[in-house]
Design a protein around this motif. Structure first.
Motif, PDB file in Angstrom:
ATOM      1  N   THR A 105       0.831  -1.424  -0.076  1.00 45.38           N
ATOM      2  CA  THR A 105      -0.137  -0.240   0.115  1.00 45.38           C
ATOM      3  C   THR A 105       1.149   1.169  -0.059  1.00 45.38           C
ATOM      4  OG1 THR A 105      -0.208  -0.335   2.583  1.00 45.38           O
ATOM      5  CG2 THR A 105      -2.240  -0.521   1.691  1.00 45.38           C
ATOM      6  N   SER A 106       0.199   2.264  -0.807  1.00 45.68           N
ATOM      7  CA  SER A 106       1.229   3.312  -0.668  1.00 45.68           C
ATOM      8  C   SER A 106       2.254   4.068  -1.145  1.00 45.68           C
ATOM      9  CB  SER A 106       1.039   4.231   0.046  1.00 45.68           C
ATOM     10  OG  SER A 106      -0.413   4.152   1.640  1.00 45.68           O
ATOM     11  N   ALA A 107       2.926   2.697  -1.946  1.00 42.40           N
ATOM     12  CA  ALA A 107       4.341   3.052  -2.939  1.00 42.40           C
ATOM     13  C   ALA A 107       3.952   3.787  -4.264  1.00 42.40           C
ATOM     14  CB  ALA A 107       4.779   1.713  -2.915  1.00 42.40           C
ATOM     15  N   ARG A 108       5.029   3.923  -4.820  1.00 42.00           N
ATOM     16  CA  ARG A 108       4.674   4.946  -5.552  1.00 42.00           C
ATOM     17  C   ARG A 108       6.097   4.886  -7.315  1.00 42.00           C
ATOM     18  NH1 ARG A 108       7.674   9.622  -5.194  1.00 42.00           N
ATOM     19  NH2 ARG A 108       9.140   9.403  -2.929  1.00 42.00           N
ATOM     20  N   PRO A 109       5.865   4.523  -7.894  1.00 38.29           N
ATOM     21  CA  PRO A 109       7.208   4.176  -8.790  1.00 38.29           C
ATOM     22  C   PRO A 109       7.714   5.816  -9.289  1.00 38.29           C
ATOM     23  CG  PRO A 109       5.171   4.561 -10.022  1.00 38.29           C
ATOM     24  CD  PRO A 109       4.836   5.180  -8.698  1.00 38.29           C
ATOM     25  N   VAL A 110       8.832   5.230  -9.374  1.00 39.26           N
ATOM     26  CA  VAL A 110       9.363   6.854 -10.394  1.00 39.26           C
ATOM     27  C   VAL A 110      10.556   6.990 -11.055  1.00 39.26           C
ATOM     28  CG1 VAL A 110      11.559   8.241  -9.215  1.00 39.26           C
ATOM     29  CG2 VAL A 110       9.691   8.073  -7.632  1.00 39.26           C
ATOM     30  N   ALA A 111      10.216   6.837 -11.785  1.00 40.68           N
ATOM     31  CA  ALA A 111      11.350   6.191 -13.482  1.00 40.68           C
ATOM     32  C   ALA A 111      12.478   6.466 -13.056  1.00 40.68           C
ATOM     33  CB  ALA A 111      11.093   7.395 -14.841  1.00 40.68           C
ATOM     34  N   LYS A 112      13.331   5.603 -13.413  1.00 37.03           N
ATOM     35  CA  LYS A 112      15.061   5.499 -14.003  1.00 37.03           C
ATOM     36  C   LYS A 112      15.341   6.590 -15.242  1.00 37.03           C
ATOM     37  CE  LYS A 112      16.397   2.972 -11.029  1.00 37.03           C
ATOM     38  NZ  LYS A 112      17.566   3.382 -10.239  1.00 37.03           N
ATOM     39  N   PRO A 113      16.192   7.517 -14.916  1.00 29.48           N
ATOM     40  CA  PRO A 113      17.015   8.551 -15.815  1.00 29.48           C
ATOM     41  C   PRO A 113      16.525   7.806 -16.658  1.00 29.48           C
ATOM     42  CG  PRO A 113      18.117   8.629 -13.977  1.00 29.48           C
ATOM     43  CD  PRO A 113      17.437   7.594 -14.100  1.00 29.48           C
ATOM     44  N   ASP A 114      16.633   7.052 -17.612  1.00 24.76           N
ATOM     45  CA  ASP A 114      17.289   6.748 -18.722  1.00 24.76           C
ATOM     46  C   ASP A 114      15.753   5.918 -19.275  1.00 24.76           C
ATOM     47  OD1 ASP A 114      17.844   4.566 -17.131  1.00 24.76           O
ATOM     48  OD2 ASP A 114      18.800   3.863 -18.360  1.00 24.76           O
ATOM     49  N   ALA A 115      14.765   6.020 -18.700  1.00 26.48           N
ATOM     50  CA  ALA A 115      13.929   4.768 -18.429  1.00 26.48           C
ATOM     51  C   ALA A 115      12.430   6.065 -20.114  1.00 26.48           C
ATOM     52  CB  ALA A 115      12.802   5.200 -16.973  1.00 26.48           C
ATOM     53  N   PRO A 116      11.918   4.777 -20.310  1.00 22.28           N
ATOM     54  CA  PRO A 116      10.918   5.796 -21.829  1.00 22.28           C
ATOM     55  C   PRO A 116      10.290   6.129 -20.406  1.00 22.28           C
ATOM     56  CG  PRO A 116      11.048   2.788 -21.946  1.00 22.28           C
ATOM     57  CD  PRO A 116      11.855   3.422 -20.393  1.00 22.28           C
ATOM     58  N   ALA A 117       9.471   7.571 -21.746  1.00 22.88           N
ATOM     59  CA  ALA A 117       8.685   8.245 -21.244  1.00 22.88           C
ATOM     60  C   ALA A 117       7.258   7.444 -20.580  1.00 22.88           C
ATOM     61  CB  ALA A 117       9.126   9.721 -22.119  1.00 22.88           C
ATOM     62  N   GLY A 118       6.722   8.384 -19.633  1.00 17.95           N
ATOM     63  CA  GLY A 118       5.562   7.574 -19.166  1.00 17.95           C
ATOM     64  C   GLY A 118       5.681   6.101 -19.358  1.00 17.95           C
TER      65      GLY A 118
END
Ligand SMILES: [Zn+2]
Length: 140
Positions: A105-118
């Motif tokens: 619960t209550s976790a969030r994803p944070v994109a890696k700097p080189d990850a595809p947009a979105g």
């Protein structure tokens, strides 16, 4: 055939195996206790070499977000870090990030700097349509 990337500990195990082989080649195995000793050394060496090979096959090399009970291999490269309420993070491929998000619960994803947009948003949305611990479905 893939080449195995060896850790310093694993390289040491390979070196022990080479020494064991060299000792066998030069050994006089007419003595029963010397033969038993060499068989013991061989057994230990073979076991450690097989552990190195098995480690290369196994889900131990999956992304950190993969749950130990989840048998699925990674769905691609690591693209996000899942941050929980304690600000602890686990890097994940898209598949395991979705499953981890759906299961806590209550976790969030944070994109890696080189990850595809979105990708973080896509993972967040997919997790909302994924049951917690989905790999347990179909078990009694
Ligand atoms: Zn993964």
């Amino acid at each position: 055939m893939s080449r195995v990337e060896l850790s310093p500990h694993e390289r040491a195990q390979v070196e022990v195996a080479r020494e064991t082989l060299a000792a066998i080649v030069g050994a006089r195995l007419t003595d029963a206790s010397a033969a038993a000793y060499m068989v013991g050394r061989l057994e230990v060496s073979l076991r450690s070499l097989l552990e190195i090979l098995d480690a290369d096959q196994e889900p131990a090399r999956r992304c950190p977000a993969a749950h130990p009970e989840d048998p699925a291999p990674c769905g691609g490269p690591v693209v996000v870090t899942i941050i929980d309420t304690q600000n602890a993070g686990a890097d994940g491929c898209e598949l395991h990030a979705i499953r981890m998000l759906a299961s806590i619960t209550s976790a969030r994803p944070v994109a890696k700097p080189d990850a595809p947009a979105g990708v973080a948003l896509r993972i967040f949305r997919a997790a909302q349509h994924t049951r917690p611990f989905p790999w347990r479905e179909g078990r009694s």
